[in-house]
Design a protein around this motif. Structure first.
Motif, short mmCIF file in Angstrom:
data_model
loop_
_atom_site.label_atom_id
_atom_site.label_comp_id
_atom_site.label_asym_id
_atom_site.label_seq_id
_atom_site.Cartn_x
_atom_site.Cartn_y
_atom_site.Cartn_z
N GLU A 190 0.81 -1.21 0.00
CA GLU A 190 0.00 0.00 0.00
C GLU A 190 0.85 1.26 0.00
N GLY A 191 2.10 1.16 0.43
CA GLY A 191 3.00 2.31 0.38
C GLY A 191 3.80 2.37 -0.91
N ASP A 192 3.50 1.49 -1.84
CA ASP A 192 4.13 1.40 -3.16
C ASP A 192 5.56 0.85 -3.04
N PHE A 193 6.15 0.55 -4.19
CA PHE A 193 7.53 0.07 -4.22
C PHE A 193 8.48 1.19 -3.83
N ALA A 194 9.56 0.84 -3.14
CA ALA A 194 10.60 1.82 -2.79
C ALA A 194 11.40 2.16 -4.04
N PRO A 195 12.00 3.37 -4.10
CA PRO A 195 12.75 3.79 -5.29
C PRO A 195 13.82 2.78 -5.70
N GLU A 196 14.52 2.20 -4.74
CA GLU A 196 15.57 1.23 -5.09
C GLU A 196 14.98 -0.05 -5.68
N GLU A 197 13.75 -0.40 -5.26
CA GLU A 197 13.09 -1.56 -5.84
C GLU A 197 12.68 -1.28 -7.29
N VAL A 198 12.24 -0.07 -7.53
CA VAL A 198 11.87 0.32 -8.89
C VAL A 198 13.08 0.22 -9.82
N GLU A 199 14.19 0.75 -9.37
CA GLU A 199 15.42 0.71 -10.18
C GLU A 199 15.86 -0.73 -10.43
N PHE A 200 15.75 -1.60 -9.43
CA PHE A 200 16.15 -2.99 -9.58
C PHE A 200 15.23 -3.71 -10.56
N ALA A 201 13.93 -3.45 -10.45
CA ALA A 201 12.97 -4.10 -11.35
C ALA A 201 13.21 -3.68 -12.79
N VAL A 202 13.40 -2.40 -13.01
CA VAL A 202 13.65 -1.89 -14.37
C VAL A 202 14.94 -2.48 -14.93
N ALA A 203 15.97 -2.56 -14.11
CA ALA A 203 17.25 -3.12 -14.55
C ALA A 203 17.11 -4.58 -14.95
#
Length: 239
Positions: A190-203
């Motif tokens: 509910e607090g959304d993905f953390a910025p570092e998780e977003v970067e890891f997923a995109v990578a």
């Protein structure tokens, strides 16, 4: 039509205790009555009751039919469990009714719930499979670390994750999802993905997407992704 669930029906010829009780005590079925049983692996069995017992109903298999998943692609949803367990159960029930192949419980940095009772969730999924007349029980994967799951997604499949923040370039899911291809959809807490998780997923090849203009709850976003995938494939099949 009422379906019973017996994963070992082909080898044992028996209904498990829960389904035996429903068959004999609730529905008051007896010897000679015909019943339909699925094994959760893609087979439907047409049977006759030869011993009606509330703990171990014995059956004779008359015929077997194959009932594979009808949507033609593999759909995986990885969802961070919601704080309210009831919402997660509701989401699983509806996802199974609509059609999904695998559900992964995802542990993220901002997750509010660190675990779920798998036995309870499996019962919800079995009930939904029987009610929606499906023959395949989706795979339920216990709580998985975000980075571990992302790293393990291999093969030629479409990979998406819902993301709320406009700070990162996002695409519309319904425009990006292609028919005829397997799909993996991640939905964060509910607090959304953390910025570092977003970067890891995109990578790792995941595409950040939106599910329309509204901000959706975790369980709603998951069902949106599953439903939209089905519609996209259905429309393509009719063209």
């Amino acid at each position: 039509m009422i379906q019973f669930y017996a994963p070992e029906i082909e080898s044992t010829g028996l209904l498990p205790e829960s389904d035996s009780a429903h068959c004999c005590r609730v529905l008051r079925m007896k010897e000679g009555d015909e019943v339909v049983v699925v094994d959760g692996k893609g087979k439907r069995f047409h049977c006759v009751i030869i011993e009606a017992h509330p703990k171990r109903t014995a059956l004779e298999i008359i015929s077997i039919e194959e009932v594979p998943s009808h949507w033609g692609v593999n759909i995986t949803i990885a969802v961070a469990p919601t704080k309210n367990a009831d919402r997660m159960e509701w989401m699983l029930e509806k996802a199974v009714e609509i059609g999904v192949d695998r559900v992964v419980l995802l542990r993220c940095k901002r997750s509010e719930r660190k675990g779920m009772k798998l036995e309870r969730l499996e019962k919800v999924m079995i009930s939904a499979m029987k009610q929606s007349l499906k023959g395949v029980l989706p795979e339920l994967t216990e709580l998985s670390d975000f980075k571990t799951f992302v790293s393990e997604v291999k093969g030629d499949c479409q990979k998406f994750f819902g993301y709320c923040s406009p700070d990162y370039p996002r695409k519309e899911f319904v425009r990006e999802c292609r028919a005829g291809e397997d799909v993996v959809i991640m939905i964060g807490p509910e607090g959304d993905f953390a910025p570092e998780e977003v970067e890891f997923a995109v990578a790792n090849g995941f595409v950040p997407v939106t599910f329309g203009e509204s901000r959706l709850r975790t369980e709603t976003a998951a069902l949106y992704g599953v439903t939209a995938t089905h519609i996209i494939n259905q429309i393509n099949a009719k063209q």
